[in-house]
Design an enzyme around this catalytic site. Structure first.
Site, PDB file in Angstrom:
ATOM      1  N   LYS A  62      51.934 -62.023  47.723  1.00  0.00           N
ATOM      2  CA  LYS A  62      50.560 -61.556  47.895  1.00  0.00           C
ATOM      3  C   LYS A  62      49.585 -62.285  46.978  1.00  0.00           C
ATOM      4  O   LYS A  62      48.527 -61.765  46.619  1.00  0.00           O
ATOM      5  CB  LYS A  62      50.439 -60.037  47.687  1.00  0.00           C
ATOM      6  CG  LYS A  62      51.377 -59.208  48.544  1.00  0.00           C
ATOM      7  CD  LYS A  62      51.344 -59.624  50.004  1.00  0.00           C
ATOM      8  CE  LYS A  62      49.991 -59.430  50.665  1.00  0.00           C
ATOM      9  NZ  LYS A  62      49.974 -59.905  52.082  1.00  0.00           N
ATOM     10  N   TYR A 253      37.811 -67.818  54.638  1.00  0.00           N
ATOM     11  CA  TYR A 253      37.746 -69.183  55.140  1.00  0.00           C
ATOM     12  C   TYR A 253      38.866 -69.471  56.134  1.00  0.00           C
ATOM     13  O   TYR A 253      39.999 -69.024  55.958  1.00  0.00           O
ATOM     14  CB  TYR A 253      37.817 -70.186  53.987  1.00  0.00           C
ATOM     15  CG  TYR A 253      36.492 -70.403  53.295  1.00  0.00           C
ATOM     16  CD1 TYR A 253      35.611 -71.390  53.718  1.00  0.00           C
ATOM     17  CD2 TYR A 253      36.114 -69.600  52.220  1.00  0.00           C
ATOM     18  CE1 TYR A 253      34.390 -71.591  53.098  1.00  0.00           C
ATOM     19  CE2 TYR A 253      34.891 -69.786  51.583  1.00  0.00           C
ATOM     20  CZ  TYR A 253      34.039 -70.782  52.029  1.00  0.00           C
ATOM     21  OH  TYR A 253      32.827 -70.974  51.411  1.00  0.00           O
TER      22      TYR A 253
END
EC number: 2.8.2.-
Length: 305
Positions: A62, A253
């Site tokens: 993560k 993004y």
């Protein structure tokens, strides 16, 4: 007709496999159509080969490893394994030996570097020694986020996994806090004690062999972070700002590669659960000293709460 069939047969034999690049939705591995050699490679008559990785993304879970390998694969000199291999941390895989590990690598051209990523490597105590025995000169990439944010992302992933399987889940507060104090038995907390795991890696590799990518900055502005990665890997500058565009719908993004646009899977970038400010403050305090130790180990600081 015979001439036509012969031509089709020759075309099928001569068609080369395309070097593998990771995709957001995964894909089938290249078929083992060739024989292994004794120098850590498996070659194909068309000049491509499978080779043991020269680069490994070792973690952290993560922390942004999928985003990192997708962005790194924008570079033409990089061939990336599509899946997490778990060779050095899973005994069932490690016992299969290096021929099996090699078979998991993508086909690449001789001038390409092969990279694989398995986020669990960073927090597995046995992995550094095993990788060092394979290649003491390997380049390691480690992407880290604010430890508290990483813990919340860790919980969020497990939460959605259990939700999709219609399994019961515990509220995050009941996992993070036990008897009014931080629950030290929660594994996600251990994964965010970066200095503890980094000490283990530095027993086998010099700091110069490990590049720490700022995962929070990679989310905010990926281009500068990827330029640092290029320099660390001594790659010809190739990734540029036009490779990235902000997707307002997803909130992060996405990538633009030779006119083709792609984003990470919808499971990435999920909103974290609400956590009471008092519990968040406990987490910040818990990580304060471990963070300082990590900064001292790597000789730099990060903008973590």
């Amino acid at each position: 007709m015979a001439a036509l069939l012969l031509g089709l047969l020759l075309f099928a034999i001569q068609s080369p496999p395309v070097p593998s690049r990771p995709m957001a939705d995964g894909g089938p591995p290249s078929p083992p159509t060739s024989s292994p050699t004794d120098n850590g490679t498996t070659s194909h008559p068309n000049g491509t080969l499978q080779q043991l990785p020269q680069i490994i993304i070792i973690g952290v879970r993560k922390g942004g490893t999928r985003a990192l390998i997708e962005m790194l694969s924008l570079h033409s000199a990089v061939a990336a394994a599509q899946n997490e291999v778990h060779f050095f941390d899973w005994e069932s895989h490690f016992q299969k030996g290096f021929p099996w590990y090699l078979s998991q690598m993508p086909y690449a051209y001789p001038d390409q570097l092969t990279v694989e990523k398995t986020p669990a490597y960073f927090t597995s105590s046995k992995v550094p020694k095993r990788i060092h025995q394979m290649n003491p000169d390997i380049k390691l990439l480690l992407i880290l986020r604010d430890p508290t944010e990483r813990v919340l992302s860790d919980y969020t992933q497990v939460f959605y996994n259990r939700l999709q399987k219609h399994k019961r889940y515990q509220p995050i507060e009941s996992i993070l806090v036990k008897d009014g104090e931080i629950n030290l038995g929660y594994k996600a907390l251990n994964r965010s004690l970066y200095y503890m795991h980094m000490q283990n890696w530095l027993q086998y590799f010099p700091l110069e062999s490990i590049h720490v990518v700022d995962g929070d900055e990679l989310i905010r502005d990926p281009f500068p972070e990827m330029k640092k990665v290029e320099r660390f890997l001594k790659l010809e500058p190739q990734i540029n700002a036009s490779n990235f565009y902000f997707n307002k719908t997803k909130g992060f993004y996405c990538l633009r590669d030779h006119g083709r646009e792609r984003c990470l899977h919808d499971s990435k970038g999920r909103a974290h659960p609400h956590v009471a400010p008092a519990i968040l403050q406990k987490l910040y305090q818990f990580f304060h000293e471990p963070n300082k130790k990590f900064f001292e180990l790597v000789g730099r600081t990060f903008n973590w709460k």
